[in-house]
Design a protein around this motif. Structure first.
Motif, PDB file in Angstrom:
ATOM      1  N   ILE A 187       0.850  -1.201   0.000  1.00 43.53           N
ATOM      2  CA  ILE A 187       0.000   0.000   0.000  1.00 43.53           C
ATOM      3  C   ILE A 187       0.885   1.250   0.000  1.00 43.53           C
ATOM      4  CG2 ILE A 187      -1.603   1.371   1.430  1.00 43.53           C
ATOM      5  CD1 ILE A 187      -3.261  -1.027   1.765  1.00 43.53           C
ATOM      6  N   ASP A 188       1.941   1.205   0.782  1.00 45.93           N
ATOM      7  CA  ASP A 188       2.914   2.299   0.836  1.00 45.93           C
ATOM      8  C   ASP A 188       3.426   2.601  -0.575  1.00 45.93           C
ATOM      9  OD1 ASP A 188       4.899   4.063   1.590  1.00 45.93           O
ATOM     10  OD2 ASP A 188       5.823   2.765   3.081  1.00 45.93           O
ATOM     11  N   ARG A 189       3.747   1.546  -1.315  1.00 42.77           N
ATOM     12  CA  ARG A 189       4.289   1.698  -2.678  1.00 42.77           C
ATOM     13  C   ARG A 189       3.256   2.289  -3.631  1.00 42.77           C
ATOM     14  NH1 ARG A 189       6.599  -3.186  -2.271  1.00 42.77           N
ATOM     15  NH2 ARG A 189       5.104  -4.222  -3.644  1.00 42.77           N
ATOM     16  N   PRO A 196      -3.530  11.533  -2.126  1.00 42.81           N
ATOM     17  CA  PRO A 196      -4.033  11.313  -0.754  1.00 42.81           C
ATOM     18  C   PRO A 196      -5.336  12.054  -0.473  1.00 42.81           C
ATOM     19  CG  PRO A 196      -2.082  12.719  -0.725  1.00 42.81           C
ATOM     20  CD  PRO A 196      -2.239  12.230  -2.133  1.00 42.81           C
ATOM     21  N   GLU A 197      -5.657  13.027  -1.333  1.00 46.70           N
ATOM     22  CA  GLU A 197      -6.898  13.772  -1.110  1.00 46.70           C
ATOM     23  C   GLU A 197      -8.004  13.373  -2.076  1.00 46.70           C
ATOM     24  OE1 GLU A 197      -5.786  17.883  -1.141  1.00 46.70           O
ATOM     25  OE2 GLU A 197      -4.429  17.578   0.548  1.00 46.70           O
ATOM     26  N   SER A 246      -5.307   7.601  -0.193  1.00 46.39           N
ATOM     27  CA  SER A 246      -6.312   8.253   0.662  1.00 46.39           C
ATOM     28  C   SER A 246      -6.510   7.479   1.965  1.00 46.39           C
ATOM     29  CB  SER A 246      -7.644   8.357  -0.078  1.00 46.39           C
ATOM     30  OG  SER A 246      -7.487   9.098  -1.259  1.00 46.39           O
ATOM     31  N   PHE A 247      -6.488   6.143   1.857  1.00 49.55           N
ATOM     32  CA  PHE A 247      -6.600   5.314   3.064  1.00 49.55           C
ATOM     33  C   PHE A 247      -5.395   5.562   3.967  1.00 49.55           C
ATOM     34  CE2 PHE A 247      -4.619   1.418   4.730  1.00 49.55           C
ATOM     35  CZ  PHE A 247      -5.440   1.191   5.809  1.00 49.55           C
ATOM     36  N   GLN A 248      -4.212   5.478   3.389  1.00 54.46           N
ATOM     37  CA  GLN A 248      -2.974   5.660   4.158  1.00 54.46           C
ATOM     38  C   GLN A 248      -2.948   7.025   4.844  1.00 54.46           C
ATOM     39  OE1 GLN A 248       1.125   4.376   2.705  1.00 54.46           O
ATOM     40  NE2 GLN A 248       1.159   6.548   2.234  1.00 54.46           N
TER      41      GLN A 248
END
Ligand code: KG4
Ligand code: ZN
Length: 363
Positions: A187-189, A196-197, A246-248
């Protein structure tokens, strides 16, 4: 340097068989055998599989660590082991091994707390822990805010997750997105290439009447899963990178916000972040940004020291020796729910160490 304790640490609380050796706050060896591949097809750690893998990996991993460190077992000043919390059967393998080696070698045994070890490991990277230190521990099994004024004797819980651990949320969302296990790194990758928004996912327990330092990730997990399901039901493609980002962002926003707030409220100017999720690149960046704004010094160990390993156990064991804490008794048992407030399991009588034959029974 000469009077610093030489300690071997064994970690088997989950799926990593870790054996580390430290000399005071200097890391000499960090051998890890992981059974993560054996769990991947189940989408999570299977306790029985983990215990069996620990049993097979234990002696070879101890030998590898000794070799890597270039030290003889007889020169150790103590053997530390994770006594809990963790998977009962997995812990038992480590505790049994540690007792056997400690008894055979005539060395003191230190049963230590997995969470306190995650904090103490930072000494191997950034030197002695400032006292007090606020610690944000985020992994597949735990998400807590802890305040410690002495890592060998005083760990105070400020807050914790009331449902899923942060890493668990990463693992579950990765599963929904069919990205495999463990979910955090992937997920990080993906998130690095996403917005993210793009989607406004909920920030759990951030309302004015919510507990200030507790976390909740289950509502977020459900919201993300529903959002993905709705897309799929409509026959639309799921924008994996944007969902991941967005989750992260929702997870790390809450983690860093609450950690910084706890530091401010308690007047603590050092924050350390540990546990597997501390490897997350966005968590590290946002924590750095927010700590700088708040005048807080951030300490995050390198990713290999953040995930479960034996070096962290050795680091805390060495601190126990250095501060003259009582060794554990020979009837030390694994405690799957060892309270976070117990950095170690002291014996009833420290003198038992001297009853053990000092003869070297292990070459
Ligand atoms: O500390 P750890 O190795 O084991 C436990 O004690 O649980 O943490 C493993 C957890 C997993 O849930 C994994 O998905 C997560 O840490 N993790 C990450 C990252 N690397 C590992 N989560 C987010 N971002 C990462 N880069
Ligand atoms: Zn851990």
């Amino acid at each position: 340097m000469a009077d610093q304790p030489l300690v071997l640490g064994i970690e088997t609380s989950c799926d990593e068989t870790g054996v580390g050796i430290v000399h005071g706050t200097t890391l000499l060896a960090d051998a890890v055998a992981s059974s993560v591949d054996e769990h991947a097809r189940f989408g999570g750690v299977v306790p029985e599989v983990a215990s069996r893998a620990h049993l097979e990996a234990m002696v070879p991993t101890i030998d590898r660590a000794l070799q890597e460190a270039g030290v003889a077992a007889k020169d150790l000043d103590g053997i530390a082991v994770t006594a809990g919390p963790g998977l009962a059967g997995a812990l038992l393998v480590g505790v049994s091994a540690a007792k056997t080696y400690a008894y055979a070698l005539g060395k003191p045994l230190y049963g230590v707390n997995h969470l306190a070890s995650h904090i103490c490991v930072d000494q191997l990277e950034h030197g002695p822990l400032p006292e007090p230190t606020m610690a944000l521990l985020v992994s597949g099994g735990h998400s807590s805010l802890l305040l410690s004024s002495d890592i060998t004797s005083d760990v105070r819980p400020m807050g914790a997750t009331i449902d899923d651990a942060a890493g668990e949320a990463f693992d579950k969302i990765a599963r929904v997105l069919n990205l495999g296990f463990p979910g955090g790194p992937v997920i990080d990758r993906y998130a690095r290439e996403g917005d993210p928004e793009a989607i406004a996912f909920p920030r759990g327990l951030t309302g004015p009447r919510d507990p200030a330092y507790d976390f909740s990730f289950s509502g977020l997990k459900t919201a993300v899963a529903r959002w993905i399901e709705a897309r799929r039901a409509a026959g639309e493609e799921v924008p994996v990178r944007d969902v991941a980002a967005s989750f992260q962002e929702a997870v790390v926003d809450v983690l860093t916000r609450k950690a910084v707030r706890a530091c401010k409220d308690e007047g603590v100017d050092h924050l350390m972040i540990g546990g597997g999720v501390a490897a997350n690149s966005r968590l590290r960046a946002l924590a750095q940004e927010r700590c700088e704004q708040a005048g807080i010094r951030l300490r995050v160990p390198r990713p290999k020291l953040c995930t479960d390993n034996g070096a962290m156990v050795a680091a805390l064991g060495a601190e126990m020796v250095a501060r003259n804490r009582a060794a554990s008794d020979w009837d030390l048992s694994a405690d799957s729910s060892l309270p976070v407030t117990d950095p170690h399991v002291p014996g009833r009588d420290h003198d038992h160490v001297h009853e053990v034959s000092k003869e070297n029974l292990y070459p």
